[in-house]
Design a protein around this motif. Sequence first.
Motif, PDB file in Angstrom:
ATOM      1  N   GLU A 187     161.891  87.573  17.121  1.00 41.98           N
ATOM      2  CA  GLU A 187     162.309  88.013  15.785  1.00 41.98           C
ATOM      3  C   GLU A 187     161.208  87.802  14.751  1.00 41.98           C
ATOM      4  OE1 GLU A 187     167.090  87.400  15.589  1.00 41.98           O
ATOM      5  OE2 GLU A 187     165.869  85.642  15.124  1.00 41.98           O
ATOM      6  N   LYS A 188     161.296  88.615  13.738  1.00 41.54           N
ATOM      7  CA  LYS A 188     160.460  88.389  12.557  1.00 41.54           C
ATOM      8  C   LYS A 188     161.294  88.743  11.332  1.00 41.54           C
ATOM      9  CE  LYS A 188     158.227  92.888  13.184  1.00 41.54           C
ATOM     10  NZ  LYS A 188     156.977  93.549  13.557  1.00 41.54           N
ATOM     11  N   LYS A 189     161.061  88.037  10.258  1.00 44.50           N
ATOM     12  CA  LYS A 189     161.809  88.325   9.027  1.00 44.50           C
ATOM     13  C   LYS A 189     161.017  87.855   7.824  1.00 44.50           C
ATOM     14  CE  LYS A 189     164.676  84.154   9.119  1.00 44.50           C
ATOM     15  NZ  LYS A 189     166.055  83.630   9.073  1.00 44.50           N
ATOM     16  N   ALA A 190     161.380  88.410   6.685  1.00 44.09           N
ATOM     17  CA  ALA A 190     160.713  88.026   5.437  1.00 44.09           C
ATOM     18  C   ALA A 190     161.623  88.345   4.265  1.00 44.09           C
ATOM     19  CB  ALA A 190     159.395  88.776   5.288  1.00 44.09           C
ATOM     20  N   ILE A 191     161.509  87.537   3.236  1.00 46.42           N
ATOM     21  CA  ILE A 191     162.173  87.859   1.968  1.00 46.42           C
ATOM     22  C   ILE A 191     161.113  88.506   1.084  1.00 46.42           C
ATOM     23  CG2 ILE A 191     163.256  86.901  -0.098  1.00 46.42           C
ATOM     24  CD1 ILE A 191     164.433  84.711   1.733  1.00 46.42           C
ATOM     25  N   VAL A 192     161.421  89.705   0.620  1.00 45.53           N
ATOM     26  CA  VAL A 192     160.463  90.490  -0.161  1.00 45.53           C
ATOM     27  C   VAL A 192     160.931  90.544  -1.613  1.00 45.53           C
ATOM     28  CG1 VAL A 192     159.285  92.714  -0.365  1.00 45.53           C
ATOM     29  CG2 VAL A 192     159.996  91.887   1.897  1.00 45.53           C
ATOM     30  N   VAL A 193     160.093  90.041  -2.502  1.00 48.34           N
ATOM     31  CA  VAL A 193     160.401  90.055  -3.946  1.00 48.34           C
ATOM     32  C   VAL A 193     159.546  91.137  -4.599  1.00 48.34           C
ATOM     33  CG1 VAL A 193     160.379  88.744  -6.095  1.00 48.34           C
ATOM     34  CG2 VAL A 193     160.981  87.604  -3.941  1.00 48.34           C
ATOM     35  N   VAL A 194     160.210  92.030  -5.318  1.00 46.14           N
ATOM     36  CA  VAL A 194     159.523  93.175  -5.916  1.00 46.14           C
ATOM     37  C   VAL A 194     159.698  93.176  -7.429  1.00 46.14           C
ATOM     38  CG1 VAL A 194     159.300  95.698  -5.910  1.00 46.14           C
ATOM     39  CG2 VAL A 194     160.050  94.500  -3.835  1.00 46.14           C
ATOM     40  N   ASN A 195     158.611  93.305  -8.148  1.00 41.84           N
ATOM     41  CA  ASN A 195     158.619  93.564  -9.588  1.00 41.84           C
ATOM     42  C   ASN A 195     157.896  94.891  -9.791  1.00 41.84           C
ATOM     43  OD1 ASN A 195     159.857  91.187 -10.945  1.00 41.84           O
ATOM     44  ND2 ASN A 195     158.274  90.126  -9.781  1.00 41.84           N
ATOM     45  N   ALA A 196     158.598  95.836 -10.380  1.00 41.66           N
ATOM     46  CA  ALA A 196     158.022  97.180 -10.490  1.00 41.66           C
ATOM     47  C   ALA A 196     158.020  97.675 -11.926  1.00 41.66           C
ATOM     48  CB  ALA A 196     158.799  98.151  -9.611  1.00 41.66           C
ATOM     49  N   SER A 197     156.934  98.329 -12.288  1.00 45.12           N
ATOM     50  CA  SER A 197     156.900  99.053 -13.567  1.00 45.12           C
ATOM     51  C   SER A 197     157.130 100.523 -13.246  1.00 45.12           C
ATOM     52  CB  SER A 197     155.567  98.849 -14.276  1.00 45.12           C
ATOM     53  OG  SER A 197     154.511  99.368 -13.500  1.00 45.12           O
ATOM     54  N   GLU A 216     157.550  84.927  11.886  1.00 44.98           N
ATOM     55  CA  GLU A 216     157.268  85.901  12.936  1.00 44.98           C
ATOM     56  C   GLU A 216     157.072  85.185  14.273  1.00 44.98           C
ATOM     57  OE1 GLU A 216     153.783  88.036  11.771  1.00 44.98           O
ATOM     58  OE2 GLU A 216     152.556  86.235  11.588  1.00 44.98           O
ATOM     59  N   ASP A 217     157.371  85.881  15.318  1.00 45.84           N
ATOM     60  CA  ASP A 217     157.206  85.351  16.673  1.00 45.84           C
ATOM     61  C   ASP A 217     155.861  85.806  17.220  1.00 45.84           C
ATOM     62  OD1 ASP A 217     157.650  85.451  19.764  1.00 45.84           O
ATOM     63  OD2 ASP A 217     159.330  84.254  18.976  1.00 45.84           O
ATOM     64  N   PHE A 218     155.350  85.060  18.178  1.00 43.91           N
ATOM     65  CA  PHE A 218     154.063  85.428  18.784  1.00 43.91           C
ATOM     66  C   PHE A 218     154.130  86.830  19.403  1.00 43.91           C
ATOM     67  CE2 PHE A 218     151.180  85.618  22.440  1.00 43.91           C
ATOM     68  CZ  PHE A 218     149.970  85.323  21.820  1.00 43.91           C
ATOM     69  N   ASP A 272     155.270  97.714   9.718  1.00 49.36           N
ATOM     70  CA  ASP A 272     156.303  96.935   9.013  1.00 49.36           C
ATOM     71  C   ASP A 272     156.131  97.059   7.495  1.00 49.36           C
ATOM     72  OD1 ASP A 272     157.776  95.621  11.187  1.00 49.36           O
ATOM     73  OD2 ASP A 272     155.862  94.640  11.600  1.00 49.36           O
ATOM     74  N   HIS A 273     154.891  96.937   7.053  1.00 51.21           N
ATOM     75  CA  HIS A 273     154.619  97.012   5.612  1.00 51.21           C
ATOM     76  C   HIS A 273     154.969  98.392   5.050  1.00 51.21           C
ATOM     77  CE1 HIS A 273     152.899  93.038   5.640  1.00 51.21           C
ATOM     78  NE2 HIS A 273     152.030  93.379   6.598  1.00 51.21           N
ATOM     79  N   ASN A 274     154.717  99.440   5.839  1.00 47.05           N
ATOM     80  CA  ASN A 274     155.084 100.799   5.413  1.00 47.05           C
ATOM     81  C   ASN A 274     156.602 100.943   5.311  1.00 47.05           C
ATOM     82  OD1 ASN A 274     152.452 101.736   5.198  1.00 47.05           O
ATOM     83  ND2 ASN A 274     152.370 102.458   7.314  1.00 47.05           N
ATOM     84  N   LEU A 275     157.318 100.397   6.298  1.00 48.14           N
ATOM     85  CA  LEU A 275     158.784 100.458   6.282  1.00 48.14           C
ATOM     86  C   LEU A 275     159.347  99.691   5.088  1.00 48.14           C
ATOM     87  CD1 LEU A 275     159.612  99.934  10.071  1.00 48.14           C
ATOM     88  CD2 LEU A 275     160.087 101.985   8.727  1.00 48.14           C
TER      89      LEU A 275
END
Length: 201
Positions: free
Chosen positions: A75-85, A129-131, A139-142
Motif C-alpha cells: 500500500e501507499k497513501k498520502a494526505i494532500v493539502v491544496v491551496n489554490a488561487s 509507501e511500500d518498497f 501517481d502525481h498526475n492522478l
Amino acid sequence: MRNFLLGALIAAFIALGISYFITQSKTQKTEIQSSDLILDQIKNVGKLVVTEGHFSEVITYKDAKKYYLDILKAEKKAIVVVNASVMVSYDLNMIEHTIDTSNKTVTITNIPEAEININPDIKYHDLEEDFFNQFNPEDHNLIRKEVIRQLNKKIEASTLKANAENRLISELQKIYILTNSLGWKLVYKGSSITDSKQLLP
C-alpha cells in the motif's frame, strides 16, 4: 409681375434646397460623431476583467497492489493539502461588433466566454509507501487531476463565477447606457437589448 413671382418661387426652392442639405449634413455629422463615441466606448471596455479567489482542499490518496495470489498487499497513501488561487477572466478585446449608422444600430456578434485558471499549490503530508509500491509520476498526475476536479466543484458551488459575471455586466452596461442615451439600438443574439443582463455570453 409674372417674372417677379417666378424669381421668388425659384429663390424659395433654392433656399429650401440649401436648408435641406444643411440639415442632412448636420444629421450625418451627428450620426458620425455618435458612432465614433460608441466605438470609443467599446475600445475603452475592451480590457481584461479578472476576478480572483482562493480555495483550500484536503485529499487522502490511497493505492494498493496485491502480489503472490493476492496474499501480499503493498500500500501507499498520502494526505494532500491544496491551496489554490483561481482567476476567472473575460478578455473583452475579443468582443466582436458591427455598427449600422443608417439604422442607428450596434450589433454585438460575440462576447467571450469566461476563462478559468487554477493554480494549485500541492503539498504532501503523512506520505507512506511500500518498497513494492512506491510513489511515481503517474501517481502525481492522478492526484493533480483529482485536485483540479475537486476545485472545479468548489468553484461551481462558490460565488466566484457570479461575481465575475457581475463585473462583466458592469463593463458591458457602459455600451448599453451610451447607445441608449444617443437614441441607438443595441442588438445581441438577434434581440434588442433592454437590460444589460441580456448581454451575458
